[in-house]
Scaffold this motif. Structure first.
Motif, PDB file in Angstrom:
ATOM      1  N   ASP A 100      63.631   7.224  53.720  1.00  0.00           N
ATOM      2  CA  ASP A 100      62.717   8.372  53.692  1.00  0.00           C
ATOM      3  C   ASP A 100      63.380   9.637  53.144  1.00  0.00           C
ATOM      4  OD1 ASP A 100      60.800   6.657  55.133  1.00  0.00           O
ATOM      5  OD2 ASP A 100      62.207   6.885  56.780  1.00  0.00           O
ATOM      6  N   SER A 101      62.608  10.374  52.370  1.00  0.00           N
ATOM      7  CA  SER A 101      63.143  11.547  51.657  1.00  0.00           C
ATOM      8  C   SER A 101      62.529  12.844  52.164  1.00  0.00           C
ATOM      9  CB  SER A 101      62.790  11.462  50.173  1.00  0.00           C
ATOM     10  OG  SER A 101      63.269  10.278  49.607  1.00  0.00           O
ATOM     11  N   ILE A 102      63.336  13.888  52.128  1.00  0.00           N
ATOM     12  CA  ILE A 102      62.800  15.245  52.289  1.00  0.00           C
ATOM     13  C   ILE A 102      63.092  16.002  50.993  1.00  0.00           C
ATOM     14  CG2 ILE A 102      62.995  17.446  53.520  1.00  0.00           C
ATOM     15  CD1 ILE A 102      63.458  15.928  56.091  1.00  0.00           C
ATOM     16  N   ILE A 103      62.028  16.555  50.412  1.00  0.00           N
ATOM     17  CA  ILE A 103      62.172  17.359  49.191  1.00  0.00           C
ATOM     18  C   ILE A 103      62.391  18.814  49.611  1.00  0.00           C
ATOM     19  CG2 ILE A 103      60.927  18.272  47.193  1.00  0.00           C
ATOM     20  CD1 ILE A 103      59.525  15.587  46.906  1.00  0.00           C
ATOM     21  N   ILE A 109      66.402  15.611  48.858  1.00  0.00           N
ATOM     22  CA  ILE A 109      66.300  15.809  47.403  1.00  0.00           C
ATOM     23  C   ILE A 109      66.144  17.316  47.187  1.00  0.00           C
ATOM     24  CG2 ILE A 109      64.947  15.235  45.345  1.00  0.00           C
ATOM     25  CD1 ILE A 109      64.004  12.704  46.990  1.00  0.00           C
ATOM     26  N   VAL A 110      67.194  17.932  46.680  1.00  0.00           N
ATOM     27  CA  VAL A 110      67.275  19.389  46.730  1.00  0.00           C
ATOM     28  C   VAL A 110      67.266  19.976  45.319  1.00  0.00           C
ATOM     29  CG1 VAL A 110      68.619  21.337  47.643  1.00  0.00           C
ATOM     30  CG2 VAL A 110      68.636  19.126  48.852  1.00  0.00           C
ATOM     31  N   ASP A 111      66.418  20.978  45.145  1.00  0.00           N
ATOM     32  CA  ASP A 111      66.296  21.621  43.827  1.00  0.00           C
ATOM     33  C   ASP A 111      67.636  22.241  43.410  1.00  0.00           C
ATOM     34  OD1 ASP A 111      63.847  22.812  41.974  1.00  0.00           O
ATOM     35  OD2 ASP A 111      65.649  24.084  42.015  1.00  0.00           O
ATOM     36  N   PHE A 125      60.554  20.380  40.512  1.00  0.00           N
ATOM     37  CA  PHE A 125      59.686  19.697  41.473  1.00  0.00           C
ATOM     38  C   PHE A 125      59.186  18.351  40.937  1.00  0.00           C
ATOM     39  CE2 PHE A 125      55.891  19.098  44.184  1.00  0.00           C
ATOM     40  CZ  PHE A 125      56.518  19.181  45.419  1.00  0.00           C
ATOM     41  N   ASP A 126      58.909  18.279  39.631  1.00  0.00           N
ATOM     42  CA  ASP A 126      58.489  16.998  39.030  1.00  0.00           C
ATOM     43  C   ASP A 126      59.561  15.937  39.253  1.00  0.00           C
ATOM     44  OD1 ASP A 126      56.090  17.721  37.923  1.00  0.00           O
ATOM     45  OD2 ASP A 126      56.997  18.454  36.061  1.00  0.00           O
TER      46      ASP A 126
END
Ligand code: NAD
Ligand code: A1AUG
Length: 546
Positions: free
Chosen positions: A305-308, A341-343, A445-446
């Motif tokens: 599981d991911s957290i953006i 998943i970090v910008d 974000f894409d």
């Protein structure tokens, strides 16, 4: 032992009251701390007892045993359990089949009543059940309380849902007919549960099955049979008729698969790993000689599981949410965040802040109520250590990365954060089921959404963002069964967050939701032509247009 909780809920709730989630115990209160400590002391005195199989209400002792031990102190035996072998499958099926004759005809009110009484008893003994979870699977007090609270919620919720289903009607009454829609039980089923929510998931699947009128063979995890044995005893105390739940701890590969393949097993409610879930799916699909129905499978499986973390979000909230989701119960949740998943714009700041916070996590014996404890078993410990070796080649370890040794030989692993991980790396793709988080850089974000969707799983996910547009895109493009916005991705609440995953995470059964009980039923439609002899006075006057 019955330790009442005078603070929370002195009496069982009225069954007429609308469902509300069980309140969490506030362990900062001195009284609750005292109650928990005395429950731990009392349960410690009961460790090491023997438990029998329960088939048709009778206790059966076997030579072969499953020994459940405390993962924090592996020499401490929690319970010694008779072990069901393949020779017990037919016996358990027969007992369940016999019980089905009357249980399937028992009213929904009476069946729901059993669940409500069980919920009331668990509520009264909440601290005791929390203590069993601390010893058997190494939950800290808060995690144990969440498991017990969810168990109560499942019982209260499914009881009410069964009453609602019993009142179902067809959307319309066809002119000249009396139309009914009834939800009938399926028959005898298998409930096969995991160790990580050994109370809530085990009891939830069992309760859903039986409240619909089915009877079951319950095969709990080899790593957590004691909590299941105590649950079955409590159900008996609440009035469970013989044979409605048959307790058979046993090996998954032997007893579990024989049960799945048995021609009289009508359904399998399973929660566990992807590998086992897929095996069950395949085995259940194969029609056995003498089988005259299609087996139903309800399969809830693993996650990656991911957290953006978007560039405009509240970064401290994101750090906190990622930390709680990744390291709550040592990452041993199907819902755990194992990929942040970090910008790129906030990547370095996020990693620095996360590293500082993770370094503050205390690890130790769950009896002391520390944040993280041991992983469940030596097998899990070895598996996670194997992934730590891989992690060192796939990224930069900024926290943990090794085992923590204790004199008691507990299975401790330091909370581990690995940054600069490629989205397709093994540690970013495979379910580790331990305290290991991969941090992945996204270009925008894409890119973040594409990375989030690039595993075979689809269970939970979260987005931290202050952009309405991105939150809305996430709702349409982040393909997971349970999506959370600006909050952590663990901790689904019964009723509010029906739980279940997409893709290889399972059949999306949505436990704790309004459709869940349907999976344990078959709907029957009955139409009766209204004639002079069959109709009520009211129907006759309707027919005559009066
Ligand atoms: N999606 C969800 O709701 C959810 C919830 C909790 C846990 N999980 C998943 O469960 C896994 C952890 O639990 P686990 O280690 O107990 O899983 P597991 O698959 O190893 O075991 C689950 C159950 O299946 C039994 N089993 C094993 N082999 C079997 C076979 N061949 N036939 C029939 N039964 C068999 C086991 O004895 C156990 O009772 C993780 O992958 C986690 O993500 C999923
Ligand atoms: N329902 C739990 C996860 C169950 C799986 O391990 C949660 O939402 O965190």
């Amino acid at each position: 032992m019955a330790i009442a909780n005078p603070v929370l809920s002195p009496a069982a709730r009225s069954t007429q009251a609308p469902f509300v989630n069980e309140a969490f115990v506030d362990f900062t209160l001195a009284l609750n701390k005292r109650l928990m400590q005395s429950a731990l002391d009392e349960v410690e005195n009961q460790l090491g007892r023997e438990y029998d199989l329960v088939i048709g209400g009778r206790r059966l002792r076997t030579e072969s045993k499953i020994v459940s031990t405390n993962p924090a102190r592996p020499k401490q035996v929690v319970g010694i359990h008779s072990k069901a072998g393949t020779e017990h499958v037919q016996q358990a099926i027969d007992a369940a089949q016999t019980a089905f004759v009357s249980w399937s005809r028992t009213s929904a009110t009476d069946r729901a009543g059993l669940l409500f009484r069980a919920a009331g008893l668990i509520r009264e003994r909440k601290f005791e059940f929390c203590a069993w979870l601390v010893y058997e699977v190494g939950k800290n007090w808060g995690e144990a309380d969440a498991d017990v609270g969810e168990t109560i919620d499942f019982l209260e919720f499914y009881g009410r849902e069964a009453l609602r289903l019993a009142g179902a009607t067809t959307p319309i009454q066809f002119p000249g007919e009396r139309n009914q829609l009834r939800y009938l039980p399926l028959g005898v089923g298998a409930v096969i549960s995991p160790w990580n929510f050994p109370f809530a998931i085990m009891a939830g699947m069992t309760a859903a099955a039986i409240v619909c009128g089915n009877t079951v063979i319950l095969k709990p995890s080899e790593d957590a049979p004691t909590i299941a044995a105590r649950f079955v005893s409590l159900l008996e105390e609440a009035g469970l008729p013989d044979g409605v739940v048959n307790l058979c701890p046993g090996s998954g590969a032997e007893f579990g698969s024989a049960l799945v393949e048995h021609p009289q097993t009508r359904f399998i409610a399973f929660t566990g790993s992807k590998t086992v879930g897929l095996q069950i799916h395949e085995r259940a699909a194969r029609t056995q000689p003498g089988q005259h129905f299609i087996k139903r499978t309800i399969l809830e499986m693993g996650g990656k599981d991911s957290i953006i973390v978007d560039n405009n979000c509240d970064l401290d909230a994101a750090v906190q949410g990622v930390l709680a989701s990744a390291f709550g119960f040592n990452g041993q949740k199907c819902s755990a965040c194992s990929r942040a998943i970090v910008d790129a714009e906030v990547y370095n700041t996020f990693c620095d802040r996360l590293q500082t916070k993770v370094a503050e996590i205390k690890t130790g014996d769950p009896v002391e109520n520390v944040y993280t404890g041991p992983v469940i078993s030596e097998k899990a410990y070895r598996k996670v250590l194997g992934y730590l070796d891989i992690a060192k080649t796939e990224g930069v370890v900024i926290n943990g990365g090794q085992a923590i040794e204790t004199p008691e030989g507990g299975y401790y692993i330091a909370p581990t954060v690995v940054k600069d991980v490629a989205p397709t790396a093994r540690i970013a793709q495979e379910e580790i089921f331990g305290p290991v988080l991969s941090v992945i850089r996204s270009k925008n974000f894409d890119d973040a959404l594409a990375i989030a969707n690039n595993t075979e799983y689809g269970l939970t996910g979260a987005i931290y963002s202050n952009s309405r547009e991105n939150l809305e895109r996430g709702q349409n493009e982040f393909h997971v069964g349970n999506l959370y916005l600006n909050r952590k991705c663990t901790g689904a609440m019964v009723g509010a967050h029906p739980f279940g995953g997409f893709n290889m995470s399972g059949t999306d059964s949505k436990a704790g939701g309004p459709d869940y009980l349907l999976l344990f039923t078959q709907a029957q439609s009955i139409a009766e032509k209204i004639t002079k002899t069959s109709s009520t006075a009211e129907e006759q006057s309707d027919q005559m247009g009066m």
